[in-house]
Structure formats: structure tokens, C-alpha cells
Design a protein around this motif. Structure first.
Motif, PDB file in Angstrom:
ATOM      1  N   ASN A 252      18.425 -33.854 -75.730  1.00 23.20           N
ATOM      2  CA  ASN A 252      18.552 -32.452 -75.290  1.00 23.20           C
ATOM      3  C   ASN A 252      18.361 -31.785 -76.544  1.00 23.20           C
ATOM      4  O   ASN A 252      18.370 -32.225 -77.547  1.00 23.20           O
ATOM      5  CB  ASN A 252      19.561 -31.959 -74.553  1.00 23.20           C
ATOM      6  CG  ASN A 252      21.090 -32.212 -75.408  1.00 23.20           C
ATOM      7  OD1 ASN A 252      21.238 -32.080 -76.458  1.00 23.20           O
ATOM      8  ND2 ASN A 252      22.167 -33.041 -74.638  1.00 23.20           N
ATOM      9  N   ASN A 253      18.099 -30.207 -76.613  1.00 22.85           N
ATOM     10  CA  ASN A 253      17.683 -29.554 -77.550  1.00 22.85           C
ATOM     11  C   ASN A 253      18.661 -29.537 -78.772  1.00 22.85           C
ATOM     12  O   ASN A 253      18.348 -29.770 -80.046  1.00 22.85           O
ATOM     13  CB  ASN A 253      17.686 -28.091 -77.296  1.00 22.85           C
ATOM     14  CG  ASN A 253      18.719 -27.221 -76.657  1.00 22.85           C
ATOM     15  OD1 ASN A 253      19.719 -28.391 -76.050  1.00 22.85           O
ATOM     16  ND2 ASN A 253      18.852 -26.148 -76.777  1.00 22.85           N
ATOM     17  N   ILE A 254      20.008 -29.726 -78.671  1.00 20.97           N
ATOM     18  CA  ILE A 254      21.254 -29.826 -79.618  1.00 20.97           C
ATOM     19  C   ILE A 254      20.920 -31.127 -80.362  1.00 20.97           C
ATOM     20  O   ILE A 254      21.148 -31.331 -81.588  1.00 20.97           O
ATOM     21  CB  ILE A 254      22.333 -29.346 -79.178  1.00 20.97           C
ATOM     22  CG1 ILE A 254      22.404 -28.137 -78.994  1.00 20.97           C
ATOM     23  CG2 ILE A 254      23.356 -29.531 -80.366  1.00 20.97           C
ATOM     24  CD1 ILE A 254      21.956 -26.950 -79.612  1.00 20.97           C
ATOM     25  N   VAL A 255      20.984 -32.184 -79.230  1.00 20.72           N
ATOM     26  CA  VAL A 255      20.968 -33.527 -80.101  1.00 20.72           C
ATOM     27  C   VAL A 255      19.750 -34.142 -80.480  1.00 20.72           C
ATOM     28  O   VAL A 255      19.590 -34.431 -81.571  1.00 20.72           O
ATOM     29  CB  VAL A 255      21.318 -34.696 -78.743  1.00 20.72           C
ATOM     30  CG1 VAL A 255      21.062 -36.070 -79.403  1.00 20.72           C
ATOM     31  CG2 VAL A 255      22.614 -34.531 -78.296  1.00 20.72           C
ATOM     32  N   ASP A 256      18.592 -33.461 -80.114  1.00 22.15           N
ATOM     33  CA  ASP A 256      17.259 -33.557 -80.589  1.00 22.15           C
ATOM     34  C   ASP A 256      17.275 -33.001 -82.229  1.00 22.15           C
ATOM     35  O   ASP A 256      16.557 -33.501 -83.072  1.00 22.15           O
ATOM     36  CB  ASP A 256      16.137 -33.024 -79.816  1.00 22.15           C
ATOM     37  CG  ASP A 256      15.994 -33.893 -78.674  1.00 22.15           C
ATOM     38  OD1 ASP A 256      16.691 -34.996 -78.482  1.00 22.15           O
ATOM     39  OD2 ASP A 256      15.174 -33.510 -77.732  1.00 22.15           O
ATOM     40  N   ILE A 257      17.858 -31.738 -82.342  1.00 20.01           N
ATOM     41  CA  ILE A 257      17.902 -31.100 -83.662  1.00 20.01           C
ATOM     42  C   ILE A 257      18.741 -32.047 -84.617  1.00 20.01           C
ATOM     43  O   ILE A 257      18.123 -32.154 -85.772  1.00 20.01           O
ATOM     44  CB  ILE A 257      18.258 -29.809 -83.454  1.00 20.01           C
ATOM     45  CG1 ILE A 257      17.369 -28.716 -82.854  1.00 20.01           C
ATOM     46  CG2 ILE A 257      18.865 -29.104 -84.933  1.00 20.01           C
ATOM     47  CD1 ILE A 257      17.711 -26.972 -82.434  1.00 20.01           C
ATOM     48  N   THR A 258      19.859 -32.350 -84.296  1.00 19.89           N
ATOM     49  CA  THR A 258      20.551 -33.205 -85.268  1.00 19.89           C
ATOM     50  C   THR A 258      19.718 -34.619 -85.583  1.00 19.89           C
ATOM     51  O   THR A 258      19.724 -34.981 -86.806  1.00 19.89           O
ATOM     52  CB  THR A 258      21.757 -33.533 -84.686  1.00 19.89           C
ATOM     53  OG1 THR A 258      21.647 -34.391 -83.269  1.00 19.89           O
ATOM     54  CG2 THR A 258      22.706 -32.474 -84.197  1.00 19.89           C
ATOM     55  N   ASN A 259      18.913 -35.102 -84.623  1.00 19.63           N
ATOM     56  CA  ASN A 259      18.013 -36.294 -84.972  1.00 19.63           C
ATOM     57  C   ASN A 259      17.217 -35.909 -85.896  1.00 19.63           C
ATOM     58  O   ASN A 259      16.735 -36.552 -86.931  1.00 19.63           O
ATOM     59  CB  ASN A 259      17.693 -36.987 -83.816  1.00 19.63           C
ATOM     60  CG  ASN A 259      18.907 -37.633 -82.902  1.00 19.63           C
ATOM     61  OD1 ASN A 259      20.039 -38.074 -83.652  1.00 19.63           O
ATOM     62  ND2 ASN A 259      18.883 -38.018 -81.748  1.00 19.63           N
ATOM     63  N   TYR A 260      16.348 -34.618 -85.485  1.00 21.03           N
ATOM     64  CA  TYR A 260      15.143 -34.436 -86.132  1.00 21.03           C
ATOM     65  C   TYR A 260      15.514 -33.923 -87.630  1.00 21.03           C
ATOM     66  O   TYR A 260      14.856 -34.483 -88.528  1.00 21.03           O
ATOM     67  CB  TYR A 260      14.605 -33.144 -85.511  1.00 21.03           C
ATOM     68  CG  TYR A 260      13.617 -32.381 -86.400  1.00 21.03           C
ATOM     69  CD1 TYR A 260      12.288 -32.721 -85.708  1.00 21.03           C
ATOM     70  CD2 TYR A 260      13.670 -31.285 -87.073  1.00 21.03           C
ATOM     71  CE1 TYR A 260      11.096 -32.300 -86.330  1.00 21.03           C
ATOM     72  CE2 TYR A 260      12.300 -30.992 -87.710  1.00 21.03           C
ATOM     73  CZ  TYR A 260      11.303 -31.229 -87.475  1.00 21.03           C
ATOM     74  OH  TYR A 260      10.080 -30.799 -87.976  1.00 21.03           O
ATOM     75  N   VAL A 261      16.586 -33.336 -87.887  1.00 20.21           N
ATOM     76  CA  VAL A 261      17.271 -33.243 -89.402  1.00 20.21           C
ATOM     77  C   VAL A 261      17.555 -34.379 -89.996  1.00 20.21           C
ATOM     78  O   VAL A 261      17.430 -34.494 -91.303  1.00 20.21           O
ATOM     79  CB  VAL A 261      18.330 -32.048 -89.296  1.00 20.21           C
ATOM     80  CG1 VAL A 261      18.867 -31.900 -90.568  1.00 20.21           C
ATOM     81  CG2 VAL A 261      17.771 -30.737 -88.569  1.00 20.21           C
TER      82      VAL A 261
END
Length: 793
Positions: A252-261
Motif C-alpha cells: 500500500n502507499n505507506i508501506v511502499d514509501i518506507t520500502n522505496y526510501v
């Protein structure tokens, strides 16, 4: 580390083709392992919109669709997919298109109805099903709303190349896109455009959750930021695509952002549902023995006191640096979150991950090391993305437990040292330009240079590290080969190695074949061999053995030599004679290295083998070592050997060897059905009494005088005792004593034996006469009678 070239170009202007770039990176120290070209096999596949769907007139399982591909005429395609409906956007393979696997698409008919192309599933486009939504599985790949007629590679971002780099453990900074970007910029000789994260933080509020760290050694820095009014939804496709190319599944957007960073900065992040931390507090502490936590993978794990936990003050909510807890997982109902960005001890994370059998992307980065400034940069970047994408409102407050100010490392060296070690003549500006391209700050004072290391280069510690940096960026291939300007000394073997060579050569000259066995052995070998001396049971145990059979270091060569004998007898080799020279290992005092001792063992069997042949081999070796005076002392306590058929060899009061026939019980333990004769040479002892220096003398000018004597002695008198008396009383005239006959019979008595010797006399300056020799013979016979109760026969 898989790197998307399209993503990398956000930070570095790469003006080379992919293969050239990968080769350049390899030459500068970041080895490229493989290159994958996404969408390379896809041709003439475009986006289309389903305008109408009708049933096939002659097939219940087929439907006839009309597709808008951005042209005046609609395209009719027959498909059996059940997951499509009017208004869906889909990939359309046109006439003459190509798909992965060499598939070519042509116009045709299906049950009499024209089909001018094909609608594509994810598998046909070589997209793994784990990266697509549920609606697209087992059917046509459904796209987001997009302009029709566009190349599918552009829409799905498949026009990219993935370079896989093989990274060494000492370069944790390269476990991120930023680290690779810095390396790429230095390699290409250009500047990297690394944006500084900026957070507006329009919500002026502090973090409502406090943080307490019990063990600051295991957690030097722990940061939190709060984001309110979160909207949980899928992340943008471009972000999902980059995660997929790295090998991670979008969630999802929040988990994906943490992984992306995490991929971007190399700093793991974790987002907690703030409402599920009911205590309003986070406590970082060691786990209690037997404490349990159900992690995000829905598996309950049992913890121990060496593991670091994230807790809400009462119960665990995450395993530090490894995986979060299921009890604070972000779900569709999440409204407020806190994002953790922390620095944990690398060794602690490595140990925890190994003990739990749980290796995550976060743990793989933590266990290699992260610098202390990175948590702040990554946390700001995650908050920036949440703001820019409109997923929530970032609070201005920040929790940060770091108490000491960061002081960068400074390494001092000289330009002459750098050039001297590289064999180059680079100018000061050449060297400083290379270092500055790697973001090192340089302070030049004459020949001296002070280099300030960037915070993310944890591998830099000594002056030689600076030399390596200059060399790899300058190019190892650009460093000219030069002859060595140094005095060349003749290489010589040490005395120990020379003695080893002599001993091995003597063994081979006496009919023995060298064998080599493993130093890792089973402790049961000593039991099988009946070696009871506790000295040999002082094993050095391996910490991580392959198994019981290789769990300790050998203390004796005898068990493995008997294994060699068994192997040869079991393979029907009629005769075999071998020796081994090698190290044995013993435990030493605490905090000291183990003791190593050289040992040599020889063994033989065969039709012609007997004790005296093995004894002759041993004597041949001892003779080659310059030993002339030694004696055989009967040995009756050594359980390795047959009782009454074993002797210690003693020279100058030292036990230099043991020889005998192997005990039948030992042979039975090994399953050997032949007689085995074995001797062991104690290398250190025999070396101390040997003399391998060869002394030459003139060929004798005068003849020898031979005298034979036959003596009657008691049966229990050893030949060695008789020879000692003869030599002691033969004075300087006696040159050689040789036993040539032993006789037992009724003629001399049942408790007696006859031994006959040939004595050789010689003088260096004259021919000996009977008048000179007879008194010597008489004295020898007299002393034999006194000391050995021997009478002339």
C-alpha cells in the motif's frame, strides 16, 4: 543490488550505453554481475480501451470485443478472458507483434470470427503475478486509465535496463540508490544531483508518542515523526514499478514509501499505526527470555535476552531492525501513523536474524552497518513523499534520541605515499580531484593531505584506504606495470622445512608412499585405536563442524593411518606401505593459540611384510638422520600394539620413536584382517638428537680384520644388551658389529640361545696384528660373561 538505470538517471546524467556504463563501474570497483533489459522482447503492443463486448455466436466460452487503440477504426479481438468489461484499459498485441519467448501474433479467426490481434495477460508480458492486482490474475492484465494507442513498454515503464551489482560487505553505503549514484558520478567524472529532502510539516504539533532507549549501545539513535489523517490506498504506478524492479512486492502507499526510501537511502524505516500504541510510549529494550511476538508475516516467534525489541512499554510491537509486529500493522482503517527511523547495532541485528531464521531486507542492510546521519535524511525523505503525494499531514515535531554530535573521520597521509604505493606520478590536483569526486574534503599542506571522510563511508579507516580510492577511480588499468626496484635475496627454506624434506625423502627411499589425511577428525578415532594417554584426548574442538566425523582437530596420526590401511585392504590391494608427516593440534592455556606439533607415522602390510622389515625401514630413516647409537626398549603398556611385539626407540635418553605390530583388538575395531606393522617417529625429539650434516673421510688404506664369535646366553637376554657390551669394550679399533645368526635347540639347552656376530676391526694408520686384536677380543668376552652371562660357544 539491482539498480534501475531509469531510476539512477534521476540523480546522475549517465551518457553511456548500459554495457559501457556497467563495464566502467566494474573497473572502478563496483562489479556489475548481470544486465537485464526489460521489455526487450516486446514489439508492437499498445494500450487499448474495450468499447463493447458481445458473445461469440459459436462458442460459449469466447467473447468478441471491440477495442479502441487510438485510430479511426475499432479493432475486433476474440478472447476467452472472463475478467474484462466495457471501459477497461488493456494491453493489445497487434498483427505482427512479438511477445517474450519468441511468440509472434498474427490476425486470424476463432471459430469463424475474425480476431485482429490478442489481449495480453501479465504472463504473456513476462510480468510476475505476485506484482499485479487480484482482478488481473488468471486473465487479461487490467491497466489504469491511460491514453490509447501508446506503446505498452512506456505505459508499464518496461523500457528500462536493470544492472545487478555484486557488492562487498565493506561497502554498506552502496546498498542504496544514493550510494550507487555517488559511485556512478565519480566513475563517469560528473556531479551527482542528490536532492536534499524538504518537509513543509504544515501541521504544527509534536509527536504524541515518547521514546525511551534502555541500551544506547545497541540503539545509538532512534527517531520518530507523526503523520495524521492518513489515506491508505495503492501507491503510484511509477513507485510500484521501481519496487518491482528491485524485487519487492507493492503493498500500500505507506508501506511502499518506507520500502522505496529504504532502497533509495539504504535506511530501513517502519511505520506503526499510532492508535495501536495505546500507552503513548515506545520503549526500546532487550527481550525477556521466552518472550513472544507475532511478526508481520503472522508467525509467532520466541525471543531471548540477546535480541533488541521495540515495545509500547508493556508488550513488544517489533523486533528491532528485523520485522515489525502484527499488532501495530497498518491496515485500511489506519488514520494516524508514526514512522520509525533508527540506527541499531549491526552485530546485534545479525545475531537476532540468524537465531530467528528471519532475514528481511531491513536486517540485511542493518547487519552491514549504517551511518548515524542517515536516519534523519531517510525520515525526512519519507515525510516529503507523503506530503507531495497527498497521503497525510506531517507533524512538525520530531523525536530524536541522538545525544552526541557527529564528528567526521579525518585521515592523514601524503601525496608521496599515495604515488609511492600506486607506482604513479599523479599531481596534487589529480589526486584531490579524484577524492573530491567521491565527496571527500581535502586540506592540502605541502606534501601532506588531510582527508575528511563523508558520513556514509564507514569503510574508510586508514591511509591505505585513501590510496585504494585514488587507485580505483584513476583506473587500475591506467597504472603502468613497472619492475621492482629492490634487492633480491635468495629464498631459503627454514631449518624445520629442510628437516621435513630430509625425513620425507628418507621415508620414500625406504619403500614408503606418502599419504595425506584430513586434520579434522572424529574423537572416536582414539578409542578405536586404543590410545589411552590423556594427553591425546585434549582435543581442540571446532565451533561449527560439518559433523561428528570432522568435529575436532587431530592429536595423533595413528587413527587416520589405520583408516588408510583399512581402505587399501578393503579394495583388495595385496600390499601397501605408507607414511604421513603432518601437524597435530592440542589445546593450550586460555587466551592462547592452540599448540601444533609435527608428527610422522608409517604403516605397512603384505605377504612379505614382517616386523623386521618395518624395523629395517625405521633404521634406514634413522641412519639417514645421522643416528648411530640408539637402543630398543621393550614396551608392554602401549595398547595400540601387540604385547611383546612393541619397542620404544631411545637415543641419548630420549624416546624418539615407537615400533610394533598393531594389537588384534585394534585391527578388529577397524575391520582389518591383515597384520599391520607401524612405527611413529616423534619429530621434535628425533630432530634434537639427529645430525644430518654429512662428513666425508678418506677411503681406508689398510685392510680390515674380521673375527666371528658365537655366544650362548639366556633366552631372555636382548641382542641389544650384548651389542652394547661389545661396542663399549671394542675401543677405537672396532669398526662394525653385525649379527648374522640366532640359533635355539636341544644342543645348547631349552632355556638358552646362540647368537653369532661378525666383528670388523680396522686402524686408520696401520695394518692390525693378532697381538693387537686378541686382547680386545678377550676383554669383550670377559665383559660379556660378567654383564650378560654369555659364554663362547
Amino acid at each position: 543490488m539491482k539498480v534501475s538505470l531509469k531510476w539512477l538517471r534521476d540523480y546522475v546524467d549517465i551518457n553511456k550505453d548500459v554495457k559501457t556504463f556497467a563495464d566502467m563501474m566494474t573497473m572502478s570497483g563496483t562489479k556489475s554481475e548481470a544486465i537485464e533489459f526489460l521489455g526487450e522482447e516486446i514489439e508492437n503492443v499498445v494500450t487499448g480501451k474495450i468499447v463493447s463486448i458481445e458473445e461469440h455466436p459459436d462458442a460459449e466460452k469466447l467473447i468478441v470485443t471491440q477495442i479502441d487503440i487510438g485510430k479511426e477504426e475499432l479493432l475486433q479481438i476474440v478472447t476467452g478472458a472472463k475478467n474484462v468489461s466495457v471501459g477497461d484499459y488493456v494491453p493489445v498485441a497487434l498483427h505482427g507483434s512479438k511477445l517474450p519467448g519468441g511468440i509472434k501474433i498474427k490476425n486470424g479467426k476463432l471459430r469463424g470470427v475474425a480476431s485482429n490481434g490478442m489481449l495480453c495477460s501479465n504472463e504473456e508480458l513476462n510480468i510476475d503475478s505476485k506484482y499485479i492486482d487480484e482482478k488481473s490474475k488468471d486473465g487479461i492484465l487490467l491497466l489504469h486509465e491511460v491514453e490509447t494507442g501508446k506503446d505498452i513498454r512506456e505505459v508499464l515503464l518496461l523500457n528500462d535496463a536493470i544492472v545487478e551489482f555484486e557488492l562487498t560487505a565493506n561497502r554498506p553505503d552502496c546498498q542504496s540508490m544514493m550510494g550507487i549514484a555517488y559511485e556512478a558520478a565519480a566513475t563517469l567524472g560528473i556531479k551527482a544531483n542528490i536532492p536534499v529532502p524538504e518537509v513543509k510539516a504544515e501541521t504544527d504539533a509534536d509527536v504524541r508518542i515518547s521514546v525511551d532507549v534502555e541500551d544506547e549501545c545497541l540503539c545509538p539513535r532512534y527517531m520518530l515523526r507523526e503523520i495524521r489523517d492518513i489515506k491508505i490506498c495503492p501507491s503510484p504506478y511509477w513507485m510500484q514499478r521501481r519496487l518491482i524492479e528491485y524485487g519487492m512486492r507493492p503493498i500500500n502507499n505507506i508501506v511502499d514509501i518506507t520500502n522505496y526510501v529504504m532502497i533509495e537511502y539504504g535506511q530501513p524505516l517502519h511505520a506503526f499505526d499510532a492508535e495501536k500504541i495505546q500507552s503513548g510510549k515506545i520503549l526500546v529494550r532487550r527481550a525477556h527470555e521466552g518472550e513472544k511476538l507475532t511478526t508481520l508475516d503472522a508467525i509467532q516467534r520466541t525471543l531471548d535476552t540477546d535480541m533488541l525489541l521495540i515495545t509500547d512499554g508493556k508488550q513488544p510491537i517489533g523486533i528491532a531492525g528485523v520485522m515489525g509486529g502484527f499488532n501495530t500493522e497498518i491496515d485500511a482503517n489506519t488514520k494516524n501513523i508514526v514512522i520509525e527511523s533508527a540506527l541499531f547495532d549491526a552485530d546485534s541485528i545479525r545475531l537476532t536474524s540468524r537465531r530467528l531464521g528471519l532475514r528481511s531486507e531491513a536486517s540485511s542492510k542493518y547487519e552491514k552497518g549504517i551511518d548515524i546521519l542517515r536516519p534523519n535524511l531517510a525520515l525526512d525523505r519519507a515525510c516529503q513523499l507523503i506530503e507531495e503525494l497527498g497521503y497525510g499531514s506531517v507533524c512538525s515535531g520530531i523525536v530524536d534520541t541522538m545525544k552526541t554530535e557527529f564528528v567526521p573521520a579525518i585521515i592523514q597521509t601524503t601525496f608521496s605515499n599515495i604515488n609511492g604505493l600506486m607506482g604513479t606520478e599523479l599531481s596534487i590536483s589529480d589526486i584531490t580531484d579524484i577524492l573530491q569526486s567521491l565527496n571527500f574534503e581535502c586540506l592540502v599542506e605541502g606534501d601532506n593531505i588531510k582527508v575528511t571522510v563523508p558520513h556514509y563511508r564507514l569503510d574508510m579507516a586508514i591511509a591505505d584506504d585513501i590510496v585504494e580510492e585514488v587507485a580505483r577511480i584513476y583506473g587500475y588499468n591506467n597504472i603502468e606495470s613497472k619492475p621492482i626496484y629492490a634487492e633480491v635475496t635468495q629464498a631459503r627454506k627454514s631449518k624445520d622445512r629442510q628437516f621435513e624434506d630430509i625425513l620425507k625423502s628418507l621415508a620414500m627411499n625406504n619403500g614408503l608412499t606418502e599419504v595425506s589425511t584430513y586434520s579434522f577428525v572424529s574423537p572416536k578415532g582414539l578409542e578405536k585405536s586404543n590410545i589411552t594417554d590423556m594427553k591425546y584426548h585434549n582435543f581442540l574442538k571446532l565451533l561449527n563442524p560439518l559433523g561428528e566425523e570432522t568435529s575436532v582437530m587431530r592429536t595423533s596420526l595413528i587413527p587416520e593411518m589405520l583408516d588408510v590401511m583399512y581402505t587399501n585392504t578393503s579394495r583388495k590391494n595385496d600390499e601397501f606401505a605408507a607414511f604421513e608427516y603432518g601437524n597435530t593440534f592440542f589445546m593450550s592455556e586460555e587466551d592462547k593459540l592452540p599448540e601444533e606439533a609435527k608428527a610422522m607415522v608409517a604403516a605397512a602390510y603384505g605377504k612379505a611384510e614382517e616386523f623386521f622389515i618395518m624395523k629395517a625401514r625405521l633404521e634406514g630413516i634413522l641412519k639417514g638422520l645421522g643416528l648411530k647409537e640408539y637402543e630398543y626398549v621393550p614396551e608392554k603398556t602401549n595398547r595400540v600394539f601387540h604385547p611383546g611385539r612393541c619397542a620404544n626407540v631411545v637415543a641419548d635418553g630420549k624416546n624418539i620413536a615407537v615400533i610394533g605390530e598393531i594389537h588384534p583388538a585394534v585391527l578388529e575395531n577397524y575391520g582389518i584382517k591383515k597384520r599391520i606393522y607401524l612405527f611413529e617417529i616423534f619429530v621434535d625429539e628425533v630432530k634434537s638428537v639427529s645430525n644430518t650434516e654429512i662428513i666425508y673421510s678418506q677411503i681406508p688404506k689398510y685392510p680390515t680384520v674380521l673375527r666371528d664369535i658365537a655366544l650362548v646366553v639366556d633366552k631372555d637376554v636382548y641382542v641389544n644388551e650384548i651389542e652394547k657390551v661389545i661396542r663399549k669394550n671394542g675401543k677405537k679399533l672396532l669398526e662394525e658389529v653385525k649379527l648374522f645368526d640366532i640359533f635355539e635347540g636341544a644342543q645348547i639347552g631349552s632355556d638358552k640361545k646362540s647368537v653369532a656376530y661378525s666383528l670388523k676391526f680396522r686402524a686408520a694408520d696401520r695394518t692390525l696384528t693378532d697381538e693387537e686384536i686378541n686382547p680386545v677380543i678377550e676383554k669383550i668376552l670377559l665383559q660379556l660373561e660378567i654383564e650378560c652371562n654369555a659364554n663362547l660357544r
